[in-house]
Design a protein around this motif. Structure first.
Motif, PDB file in Angstrom:
ATOM      1  N   LEU A  21       0.834  -1.218   0.000  1.00  0.00           N
ATOM      2  CA  LEU A  21       0.000   0.000   0.000  1.00  0.00           C
ATOM      3  C   LEU A  21       0.864   1.262   0.000  1.00  0.00           C
ATOM      4  N   LEU A  22       1.984   1.223   0.724  1.00  0.00           N
ATOM      5  CA  LEU A  22       2.864   2.396   0.748  1.00  0.00           C
ATOM      6  C   LEU A  22       3.490   2.624  -0.618  1.00  0.00           C
ATOM      7  N   ARG A  77      13.317   5.232  -0.126  1.00  0.00           N
ATOM      8  CA  ARG A  77      13.724   6.617  -0.407  1.00  0.00           C
ATOM      9  C   ARG A  77      13.298   7.530   0.738  1.00  0.00           C
ATOM     10  N   GLU A  78      12.044   7.383   1.171  1.00  0.00           N
ATOM     11  CA  GLU A  78      11.532   8.218   2.264  1.00  0.00           C
ATOM     12  C   GLU A  78      12.270   7.973   3.560  1.00  0.00           C
ATOM     13  N   HIS A  79      12.550   6.712   3.832  1.00  0.00           N
ATOM     14  CA  HIS A  79      13.231   6.360   5.080  1.00  0.00           C
ATOM     15  C   HIS A  79      14.606   7.028   5.154  1.00  0.00           C
ATOM     16  N   MET A 111      20.033  11.034   4.637  1.00  0.00           N
ATOM     17  CA  MET A 111      21.046  10.266   3.904  1.00  0.00           C
ATOM     18  C   MET A 111      20.738  10.231   2.419  1.00  0.00           C
ATOM     19  N   HIS A 112      21.784  10.419   1.630  1.00  0.00           N
ATOM     20  CA  HIS A 112      21.630  10.276   0.186  1.00  0.00           C
ATOM     21  C   HIS A 112      22.011   8.860  -0.190  1.00  0.00           C
ATOM     22  N   ILE A 155      12.520  -0.430   9.991  1.00  0.00           N
ATOM     23  CA  ILE A 155      11.813   0.695   9.358  1.00  0.00           C
ATOM     24  C   ILE A 155      10.374   0.789   9.866  1.00  0.00           C
ATOM     25  N   MET A 156       9.653  -0.302   9.813  1.00  0.00           N
ATOM     26  CA  MET A 156       8.278  -0.293  10.335  1.00  0.00           C
ATOM     27  C   MET A 156       7.711  -1.706  10.438  1.00  0.00           C
ATOM     28  N   PRO A 157       6.726  -1.880  11.331  1.00  0.00           N
ATOM     29  CA  PRO A 157       6.011  -3.159  11.357  1.00  0.00           C
ATOM     30  C   PRO A 157       5.024  -3.208  10.195  1.00  0.00           C
TER      31      PRO A 157
END
Ligand code: ATP
Ligand code: MG
Length: 216
Positions: free
Chosen positions: A74-75, A126-128, A134-135, A178-180
């Motif tokens: 979904l993200l 990319r968002e994280h 950070m690049h 990063i996330m659950p």
């Protein structure tokens, strides 16, 4: 009347008991049948079998009235044209950054060296990294991310883990969470409006099924 989009494998398997609790039982098993449109015990309710990452697309365009998709999917999709009324709490795992054991992730971050990240989840990755300032260079893959650091395609991967056995088997370790992740029921806003009479009882029954399983 009501078309549900599901993917084969863990999402189908883990949605099945919730559907059953809502009184819906598909009449075929997608693992043994080659059918892509499955009937159910309920007149007018059918299940279509699509690739996990295609579920939001079918629902967004109204080809399915509802579906089940992972938060990861979904993200990446973006969620436009979708309601996400219910976390089904199934297909749980974590999205992580992983590296080869022995790769000095902290030092690489500190140096500000340009890091190569291989992943299926380029949008989320990319968002994280952008949020951390950070690049990174992102390399899009479609599967077997674990291979990339082993053959020098990338320094790190962004991937899903549950038990961690695949990482371990490939000498990789998770260095950041990063996330659950879990899977959600998604609904087409048009279907909700035009088919409220069938959709609302379906949504209520699914919410009850999730609550009952949580209480069990
Ligand atoms: P495809 O195989 O078609 O490329 P996929 O690999 O995303 O798609 P699945 O492996 O069935 O398909 O995963 C479907 C969903 O299940 C994912 O989007 C994710 O939300 C969740 N998932 C993926 N891996 C795991 C895991 N190891 N444990 C639990 N849930 C997972
Ligand atoms: Mg898979």
């Amino acid at each position: 009347m009501l078309t549900l989009a599901l993917s084969k494998g863990r999402i189908f398997d883990e949605t099945l008991p919730l559907l059953a609790a809502a009184g819906i039982v598909p009449s075929d098993d997608p693992d043994t049948s080659r059918k892509l449109i499955l009937g159910t015990n309920r007149n007018g309710v059918s299940v279509i079998i699509v690739r996990a990452s295609d579920v939001p697309t079918y629902v967004q365009y109204g080809a399915a009235d509802a579906g089940v998709a992972g938060r990861d999917v979904l993200l990446e999709h973006g969620g436009e044209g979708l309601y996400q009324p219910l976390d089904l709490e199934i297909a749980r795992c974590r999205m992580v950054v992983a590296t080869r054991r022995g790769f000095d992730w902290a030092a690489a971050m500190q140096r500000g060296a340009r890091i190569r990240v291989a992943t299926k989840y380029v949008g989320t990755a990319r968002e994280h990294f952008a949020a951390k300032g950070m690049h990174v260079d992102l390399i899009k893959l479609y599967g077997s991310m674990e291979l990339a650091p082993l053959v020098g395609l990338a320094d790190v991967i962004v991937d899903l883990v549950s038990s961690g056995n695949t990482l371990k088997a490939n000498d990789l370790i998770a260095v950041e969470e990063i996330m659950p992740i879990s899977s959600r029921l998604i609904v087409s806003p048009a279907a909700l409006k035009l088919k409220r009479g069938v959709m609302q009882p379906f949504l209520d029954a699914m919410a009850n099924a999730v609550a009952e399983r949580r209480a069990a």
